[in-house]
Enzyme design. Structure first.
Site, PDB file in Angstrom:
ATOM      1  N   HIS A  37       7.507   1.390 -11.035  1.00 43.95           N
ATOM      2  CA  HIS A  37       6.221   0.764 -10.365  1.00 43.95           C
ATOM      3  C   HIS A  37       5.171   1.383 -10.831  1.00 43.95           C
ATOM      4  O   HIS A  37       5.049   2.241 -11.532  1.00 43.95           O
ATOM      5  CB  HIS A  37       6.327   1.237  -8.776  1.00 43.95           C
ATOM      6  CG  HIS A  37       6.509   2.810  -8.662  1.00 43.95           C
ATOM      7  ND1 HIS A  37       7.752   3.444  -8.893  1.00 43.95           N
ATOM      8  CD2 HIS A  37       5.534   3.683  -8.358  1.00 43.95           C
ATOM      9  CE1 HIS A  37       7.374   4.805  -8.779  1.00 43.95           C
ATOM     10  NE2 HIS A  37       6.263   5.135  -8.392  1.00 43.95           N
TER      11      HIS A  37
ATOM     12  N   HIS B  84       1.005   2.287 -10.205  1.00 39.35           N
ATOM     13  CA  HIS B  84       0.181   2.670  -9.070  1.00 39.35           C
ATOM     14  C   HIS B  84      -1.144   2.062  -9.736  1.00 39.35           C
ATOM     15  O   HIS B  84      -1.570   2.001 -10.781  1.00 39.35           O
ATOM     16  CB  HIS B  84      -0.120   4.105  -9.256  1.00 39.35           C
ATOM     17  CG  HIS B  84       1.067   4.836  -8.744  1.00 39.35           C
ATOM     18  ND1 HIS B  84       1.221   5.426  -7.701  1.00 39.35           N
ATOM     19  CD2 HIS B  84       2.252   5.320  -9.646  1.00 39.35           C
ATOM     20  CE1 HIS B  84       2.184   6.240  -7.433  1.00 39.35           C
ATOM     21  NE2 HIS B  84       2.940   5.940  -8.635  1.00 39.35           N
TER      22      HIS B  84
ATOM     23  N   ARG C  94       0.782  -1.192  -0.024  1.00 38.57           N
ATOM     24  CA  ARG C  94      -0.040   0.029   0.035  1.00 38.57           C
ATOM     25  C   ARG C  94       0.975   1.291  -0.125  1.00 38.57           C
ATOM     26  O   ARG C  94       1.906   1.266   0.801  1.00 38.57           O
ATOM     27  CB  ARG C  94      -0.782  -0.005   1.224  1.00 38.57           C
ATOM     28  CG  ARG C  94      -1.842  -0.969   1.117  1.00 38.57           C
ATOM     29  CD  ARG C  94      -3.053  -0.932   2.127  1.00 38.57           C
ATOM     30  NE  ARG C  94      -3.626  -2.308   2.210  1.00 38.57           N
ATOM     31  CZ  ARG C  94      -4.701  -2.721   1.578  1.00 38.57           C
ATOM     32  NH1 ARG C  94      -4.980  -1.661   0.306  1.00 38.57           N
ATOM     33  NH2 ARG C  94      -5.230  -3.983   1.815  1.00 38.57           N
ATOM     34  N   ASP C  95       0.542   2.195  -0.775  1.00 39.00           N
ATOM     35  CA  ASP C  95       1.095   3.629  -0.758  1.00 39.00           C
ATOM     36  C   ASP C  95       0.951   4.187   0.442  1.00 39.00           C
ATOM     37  O   ASP C  95      -0.119   4.291   0.983  1.00 39.00           O
ATOM     38  CB  ASP C  95       0.549   4.207  -1.907  1.00 39.00           C
ATOM     39  CG  ASP C  95       1.564   5.760  -2.305  1.00 39.00           C
ATOM     40  OD1 ASP C  95       1.972   5.568  -3.565  1.00 39.00           O
ATOM     41  OD2 ASP C  95       1.783   6.366  -1.402  1.00 39.00           O
TER      42      ASP C  95
ATOM     43  N   ASN D  38       4.349   6.797 -13.575  1.00 41.27           N
ATOM     44  CA  ASN D  38       5.026   7.983 -13.726  1.00 41.27           C
ATOM     45  C   ASN D  38       6.572   7.713 -14.222  1.00 41.27           C
ATOM     46  O   ASN D  38       7.073   6.709 -13.674  1.00 41.27           O
ATOM     47  CB  ASN D  38       5.157   8.866 -12.706  1.00 41.27           C
ATOM     48  CG  ASN D  38       3.418   9.243 -12.151  1.00 41.27           C
ATOM     49  OD1 ASN D  38       2.827   9.411 -12.793  1.00 41.27           O
ATOM     50  ND2 ASN D  38       3.508   9.204 -10.733  1.00 41.27           N
TER      51      ASN D  38
ATOM     52  N   GLU E 132       8.970  10.151  -8.530  1.00 44.00           N
ATOM     53  CA  GLU E 132       9.551  10.462  -7.271  1.00 44.00           C
ATOM     54  C   GLU E 132      10.563   9.374  -6.857  1.00 44.00           C
ATOM     55  O   GLU E 132      11.717   9.660  -6.554  1.00 44.00           O
ATOM     56  CB  GLU E 132       8.734  10.954  -6.114  1.00 44.00           C
ATOM     57  CG  GLU E 132       7.876  11.923  -6.404  1.00 44.00           C
ATOM     58  CD  GLU E 132       6.945  12.308  -5.472  1.00 44.00           C
ATOM     59  OE1 GLU E 132       6.656  11.494  -4.416  1.00 44.00           O
ATOM     60  OE2 GLU E 132       6.250  13.361  -5.317  1.00 44.00           O
TER      61      GLU E 132
END
Ligand code: 5GP
Ligand code: ZN
Length: 111
Positions: A99, A101, A29-30, A86, A94
């Protein structure tokens, strides 16, 4: 990679809320969720971004794509989900360990 946060999470040196792991990926989990469900699908192999991919990663990428709907179902996202990758500073990346999302849980606004 010694100074990569996601490599440290994969190695268990930094704690995370894992929801799935197998020989290819770790999913957790983020820490700063942007939706009720916000998972990060992270390959065990350190690949900085989409820009680093070669043909040797085609199997891994296909594997992660096919895993997404299974994870969404596991999280109860029957109505669907959003996937974001991203890439680079201009893309809002970042953490420079590739990864995916996976977001959902309420109606997400459009772009
Ligand atoms: P990016 O902007 O690189 O696509 O996304 C990085 C994501 O990683 C962000 O959504 C951020 O909240 C998340 N993140 C950063 N550090 C940690 C951490 O230590 N643990 C977890 N679980 N997520 C993190
Ligand atoms: Zn890494």
């Amino acid at each position: 990679m010694t100074d990569c946060i996601f490599c440290k999470i994969i190695a268990g040196e930094i704690s995370s809320d894992r929801v799935h792991e197998d020989d290819q990926v770790v999913v957790f989990r983020d820490v700063n969720p942007k939706a009720r469900v916000h998972l990060l699908v992270v390959p065990r192999q350190h690949i900085a971004s989409l820009e680093e991919l070669g043909p040797e990663h085609d199997g891994l990428m296909g594997y992660m794509m096919r895993l997404l709907p299974k994870l969404a179902k596991q999280e109860g996202l029957e109505a669907g989900f959003r996937t974001i990758i991203n890439t680079g500073k201009g893309g809002g990346q970042e953490i420079f360990h590739l990864h995916l999302h996976l977001l959902g849980g309420e109606k997400l606004t459009g772009f």
